[in-house]
Scaffold this active site. Structure first.
Site, PDB file in Angstrom:
ATOM      1  CB  SER A 133      -2.878   2.962  -0.635  1.00 29.62           C
ATOM      2  OG  SER A 133      -1.590   3.414  -0.958  1.00 29.62           O
ATOM      3  CG  HIS A 157       1.150   4.490  -3.871  1.00 31.11           C
ATOM      4  ND1 HIS A 157       1.611   3.581  -4.791  1.00 31.11           N
ATOM      5  CD2 HIS A 157       1.004   3.803  -2.723  1.00 31.11           C
ATOM      6  CE1 HIS A 157       1.759   2.392  -4.213  1.00 31.11           C
ATOM      7  NE2 HIS A 157       1.392   2.506  -2.960  1.00 31.11           N
ATOM      8  CB  CYS A 187       3.547  -4.552  -3.168  1.00 31.79           C
ATOM      9  SG  CYS A 187       2.222  -3.396  -3.362  1.00 31.79           S
TER      10      CYS A 187
HETATM   11  C1  LIG Z   1      -4.622  -4.691  -2.202  1.00 34.64           C
HETATM   12  C2  LIG Z   1      -3.436  -3.948  -1.645  1.00 34.64           C
HETATM   13  N1  LIG Z   1      -3.327  -3.748  -0.331  1.00 34.64           N
HETATM   14  C3  LIG Z   1      -2.297  -3.081   0.206  1.00 34.64           C
HETATM   15  C4  LIG Z   1      -1.282  -2.570  -0.570  1.00 34.64           C
HETATM   16  C5  LIG Z   1      -0.162  -1.836   0.074  1.00 34.64           C
HETATM   17  O1  LIG Z   1      -0.330  -0.454  -0.062  1.00 34.64           O
HETATM   18  P1  LIG Z   1       0.897   0.562   0.142  1.00 34.64           P
HETATM   19  O2  LIG Z   1       1.786   0.399  -1.050  1.00 34.64           O
HETATM   20  O3  LIG Z   1       0.275   1.929   0.214  1.00 34.64           O
HETATM   21  O4  LIG Z   1       1.570   0.197   1.420  1.00 34.64           O
HETATM   22  C6  LIG Z   1      -1.337  -2.771  -1.963  1.00 34.64           C
HETATM   23  C7  LIG Z   1      -0.236  -2.318  -2.835  1.00 34.64           C
HETATM   24  O5  LIG Z   1      -0.078  -2.818  -3.944  1.00 34.64           O
HETATM   25  C8  LIG Z   1      -2.446  -3.461  -2.521  1.00 34.64           C
HETATM   26  O6  LIG Z   1      -2.560  -3.670  -3.829  1.00 34.64           O
END
Ligand SMILES: Cc1ncc(COP(=O)(O)O)c(C=O)c1O
Length: 385
Positions: free
Chosen positions: A199, A201, A325
């Site tokens: 990802s 960001h 998240c």
């Molecule tokens: C381990 C992990 N996987 C997936 C994600 C999701 O990524 P995105 O925010 O780009 O959808 C996150 C976001 O915190 C994460 O920490």
């Protein structure tokens, strides 16, 4: 006094060089990479360059990179796409309960389609246990999905070993590397991994863009989004050009600075850990050594993590509790619960995730604030400290 951002596992600020790389795409360079005229061809050149930059971060071939809308979509595409492609071969998937919701909820979707999800246990540090994991594998198992690094506690998983086991058994292996890519070395030439999520960001790139590495030669994934055949029919839709170019630049900078950032942040984390350890009743969650250099998850006996977070916020210091998240959610953490942490200690946990803008002076301020806040809360509650 300046605010101190300590929540880099949730998201990171866009690097100024990334912003500069993106701006032309929002102005004159607005072409669609599918157009065959020169403006379109110029966009395609930029997209190809970004694909090379992202591939280089993990030592992949650019043709193995599929751009997506972020880590969540990458995880979904890997898990749903692989399972649906292989459903006639078998219907079992192995994961852990310490995964990100993007993985866990994709698995729950598959349950509705008749797949069986087997959960490998994790130990007290959140590390997956290899023997019990191997014991779960059957001829029906088509996919293992286990993260590279945990977002909440920073624990690194033995993905090389898991990948070897998967390969020996002819099972696809997906790893969510959203928290590790750009923070620690990730090399798909060395790790026997078939699918890997990233990802933008989380590595000083823009939000809403990510990538899935798809090893050449594995079965074609069933796409989640169908459309005009973009991304070699693996993900339809006109590409997010500013995002992709920004992600490419962020990946290039991450590859360049990774070793030095890891060393520096590791030092700051040690100082933070030592600094707060003068307080009695401090607990650290996650693996003591096999851990992301920037992540420290800790709790103070008798002190609610949410209260500490709010008190720090009032002093301009931003940390988090719970998962990265699930903003606004104060539900007990699935990760800590999978590690067997009692509910009382789970509620005390806060996560500090360091990043580029943090320096030694800021860490001293955070240590001082934490000591003062925790002592004050304990005194008010009549808890001896
Ligand atoms: C381990 C992990 N996987 C997936 C994600 C999701 O990524 P995105 O925010 O780009 O959808 C996150 C976001 O915190 C994460 O920490």
């Amino acid at each position: 006094m300046n605010a101190i951002y300590l929540d880099h596992n949730a998201t990171t600020p866009v690097h100024p060089d990334v912003l500069s790389a993106m701006l032309p795409l929002l102005k004159d360079d607005f072409g669609n990479p599918s157009s065959t005229h020169s403006r379109g061809r110029s966009a395609r050149v930029k997209m190809d360059e970004a694909r090379e930059q992202v591939a280089a971060l993990i030592h992949a071939d650019a043709r193995e990179i599929v751009f997506t809308s972020g880590g969540t979509e990458s995880d979904n595409l890997a898990i749903l796409g692989a399972a649906r492609a292989l459903k006639d071969k078998g219907r079992r998937i192995v994961t852990t309960r310490a995964e990100h919701p993007a993985v866990l909820n994709a698995c729950l979707e598959l349950e509705k389609e008749g797949f069986i999800i087997d959960y490998a246990p994790v130990d007290e540090f959140g590390r997956v246990q290899i023997e019990p994991l191997s014991a779960l594998l059957t001829d029906e198992t088509i996919l293992i999905t286990i993260q590279s690094a945990n977002s909440e506690v920073g624990t690194l998983q033995p993905i090389e070993r898991i990948g070897e086991i998967a390969r020996q058994r002819g099972i696809l292996f997906h790893t969510d590397a959203v928290q590790s890519a750009g923070k620690v070395p990730v090399d798909v030439q060395r790790i026997p991994v078939d699918l890997l999520s990233m990802s933008s960001h989380k590595m000083y790139g823009p939000k809403g863009v990510g990538a899935l590495y798809v090893r050449r030669g594995i079965p074609q994934l069933v796409p989640l989004i169908v459309g005009g055949g973009q991304e070699k029919k693996r993900r339809g839709g006109t590409e997010n050009m500013p995002g992709i170019v920004g992600f490419g630049k962020a990946a290039e900078l991450a590859a360049r600075d990774l070793a030095q950032d890891a060393e520096r942040l590791g030092g700051l984390k040690r100082r933070l850990r030592d600094g707060v350890s003068v307080l009695p009743g401090v607990r650290f969650f996650g693996h003591p050594t096999d851990s992301l250099p920037n992540t420290l998850n800790l709790g103070f006996d008798g002190v609610d993590g949410q209260t500490v977070m709010i008190r720090l916020d009032l002093e301009g210091m931003y940390v988090s509790t719970g998962t990265a998240c699930s903003s606004g959610s104060v539900l007990p953490s699935d990760v800590l619960s999978a590690m067997g942490v009692p509910e009382e200690h789970m509620r005390q946990s806060i996560r500090i995730s360091l990043g580029r803008s943090n320096g030694p002076a800021e860490i001293e301020r955070v240590v001082d604030s934490l000591i003062r806040i925790v002592t004050d809360i304990r005194e008010k509650q009549g808890v001896p400290s």
